[in-house]
Design a protein around this motif. Structure first.
Motif, PDB file in Angstrom:
ATOM      1  N   THR A  65       0.372  -0.953   0.453  1.00 52.27           N
ATOM      2  CA  THR A  65      -0.070   0.290   0.552  1.00 52.27           C
ATOM      3  C   THR A  65       0.507   1.212  -0.006  1.00 52.27           C
ATOM      4  O   THR A  65       2.137   1.599   1.303  1.00 52.27           O
TER       5      THR A  65
ATOM      6  N   SER B  44       0.274   5.092   0.814  1.00 47.57           N
ATOM      7  CA  SER B  44      -0.591   5.404   1.522  1.00 47.57           C
ATOM      8  C   SER B  44       0.188   7.588   0.813  1.00 47.57           C
ATOM      9  O   SER B  44       1.183   7.588   1.210  1.00 47.57           O
TER      10      SER B  44
ATOM     11  N   GLY C 169      -3.495  14.176   0.225  1.00 47.91           N
ATOM     12  CA  GLY C 169      -4.023  15.029  -0.404  1.00 47.91           C
ATOM     13  C   GLY C 169      -2.584  15.689  -1.332  1.00 47.91           C
ATOM     14  O   GLY C 169      -3.210  16.005  -2.042  1.00 47.91           O
TER      15      GLY C 169
ATOM     16  N   GLY D 106      -7.208   8.596  -9.771  1.00 41.81           N
ATOM     17  CA  GLY D 106      -8.326   7.416  -9.193  1.00 41.81           C
ATOM     18  C   GLY D 106      -8.411   6.595 -10.641  1.00 41.81           C
ATOM     19  O   GLY D 106      -7.974   5.340 -10.532  1.00 41.81           O
TER      20      GLY D 106
ATOM     21  N   HIS E 258      -5.157  -1.128  -7.256  1.00 43.47           N
ATOM     22  CA  HIS E 258      -6.794  -0.764  -6.615  1.00 43.47           C
ATOM     23  C   HIS E 258      -6.178   0.562  -5.904  1.00 43.47           C
ATOM     24  O   HIS E 258      -5.061   1.181  -5.900  1.00 43.47           O
ATOM     25  N   TRP E 259      -7.124   1.560  -6.280  1.00 35.96           N
ATOM     26  CA  TRP E 259      -7.704   3.181  -5.381  1.00 35.96           C
ATOM     27  C   TRP E 259      -8.200   3.091  -4.576  1.00 35.96           C
ATOM     28  O   TRP E 259      -8.907   2.952  -5.265  1.00 35.96           O
ATOM     29  N   ARG E 260      -7.493   3.448  -3.404  1.00 33.10           N
ATOM     30  CA  ARG E 260      -8.547   2.727  -2.065  1.00 33.10           C
ATOM     31  C   ARG E 260      -8.617   4.652  -1.863  1.00 33.10           C
ATOM     32  O   ARG E 260      -7.352   5.003  -0.521  1.00 33.10           O
ATOM     33  N   GLY E 261      -9.284   5.648  -1.965  1.00 30.64           N
ATOM     34  CA  GLY E 261      -9.484   6.576  -1.140  1.00 30.64           C
ATOM     35  C   GLY E 261      -8.288   7.620  -1.193  1.00 30.64           C
ATOM     36  O   GLY E 261      -8.215   8.460  -2.149  1.00 30.64           O
ATOM     37  N   ASP E 262      -7.129   7.493  -1.174  1.00 25.98           N
ATOM     38  CA  ASP E 262      -5.562   8.321  -0.660  1.00 25.98           C
ATOM     39  C   ASP E 262      -4.962   6.796  -0.626  1.00 25.98           C
ATOM     40  O   ASP E 262      -3.638   7.480  -0.065  1.00 25.98           O
TER      41      ASP E 262
ATOM     42  N   GLU F  99      -3.187   0.524  -3.173  1.00 23.25           N
ATOM     43  CA  GLU F  99      -3.296  -0.706  -3.426  1.00 23.25           C
ATOM     44  C   GLU F  99      -2.640  -1.978  -4.475  1.00 23.25           C
ATOM     45  O   GLU F  99      -3.198  -1.715  -5.742  1.00 23.25           O
TER      46      GLU F  99
END
Length: 324
Positions: free
Chosen positions: A6, A8, A11, A174, A185-189, A192
């Motif tokens: 991941t 991380s 913003g 995204g 995958h795009w998970r919010g911010d 993954e």
């Protein structure tokens, strides 16, 4: 749950996403294609062309440290960028710190057994000699296996980057991440990446992630060591078994599609050029070159923009893909 890495992101880090190209990564996966052709069907045309001419000793040296799958030394790839040339990559390899060589070879040693374990242990005992031997092998294999095809490889990668940059501007990060490859995958911010061998959370706050397309690799891989920027390598789109075919047949095919004059004009735009420069490069009169450029622009294969007192023409992402 499956294993995953991941990345991380905060913003403020979204704007730190950038793209790069890595000759070292391409070399490492080229070696893996040589070691396991059955797992790399899109490289069969390339394999048929290069295998008879390769030095078995040089390939053997690289195969020892790279292996068929899993981890290979991070010192084989630098932080990817637009500027790094293959020549600079091998020179960087010759001067990589011995501490880094020891660290990475220790990781290879822990993942090896039998005869490979013995040979890696011997390298680890003499890291300076190992570094020079690996660099020499890298150079020898590159000249035969990848140098003749680097123009095609780079064209495919830059076309992919251009398309994704356009996608980033139009639809956001995204959408770009979700279409990189299966298992990303795009998970919010966070980005993954499904992995087979390990899980890790990488804090990319303040640094972002480098996205690197690859012609040679068949699945995603990551670079997560703290001394380099977090990197995600992904398979480039548009690769087929015939990607290594000489430019002449592609030129002829493009001429049948667009006409000889427009094909020449499109192929001449490997860098932004003015109308007079295009005309000179293609042996055309300026009015004819201007007409071909207008048709290609209407078909969205070429974009034109003013630069001071002249107009420069450049291939669009679609034009790059077609030319490649």
């Amino acid at each position: 749950m499956g294993r995953k890495v991941t990345f991380s992101l905060g913003g403020d880090d979204i704007s730190a996403i950038r793209f790069g190209i890595s000759p070292g990564h391409e070399m490492s996966h080229a070696v893996r294609a040589l070691l396991d052709p059955g797992a790399h069907p899109l490289q069969w045309g390339w394999l048929r062309a290069v295998q008879p001419r390769l030095s078995r000793e040089a390939v053997g040296t690289l195969a020892l440290v790279i292996g068929v799958d899993g981890y290979f030394p991070d010192f084989l790839t630098c932080s990817p960028s637009w500027e790094m040339t293959p020549e600079e990559e091998v020179e960087r390899l010759r001067t990589v710190s011995l501490e880094q060589v020891r660290f990475d070879l220790t990781k290879v040693l822990a993942r090896s057994s039998g005869r490979r374990h013995e040979r890696v242990a011997a390298m680890l005992a003499a890291p300076a000699e190992a570094r020079e031997r690996i660099a020499e092998a890298w150079s020898a294999v590159w000249e035969v296996a990848l140098a003749p095809y680097w123009e095609q490889s780079r064209r495919l990668m830059t076309a992919d980057i251009a398309l994704r940059t356009q996608q980033l501007a139009a639809r956001g990060l995204g959408e770009v991440v979700a279409t990189l490859a299966d298992g990303v995958h795009w998970r919010g911010d966070a980005i993954e990446v499904d992995m087979r061998f390990h899980s890790e959370v990488v804090d990319c706050a303040g640094s972002g992630v480098v996205l690197v397309p690859s012609v040679m690799s068949r699945r995603c891989s990551v670079l997560t060591e703290k001394h380099v920027q977090a990197t995600l390598f992904y398979p480039v789109r548009g690769v087929s078994e015939s990607w290594t075919e000489p430019r002449a047949p592609r030129r002829e095919a493009l001429a049948r599609l667009l006409g000889a004059g427009r094909a020449e004009v499109l192929l001449s735009l490997d860098a932004p050029r003015s109308t007079s420069e295009v005309a000179a490069a293609c042996g055309l009169g300026a009015p004819t070159a201007s007409h071909h450029l207008a048709v290609l622009r209407d078909a969205r294969l070429v974009d034109s923009s003013r630069d001071g007192g002249r107009v420069l023409h450049a291939r669009t992402p679609l034009g790059d893909t077609l030319a490649g």
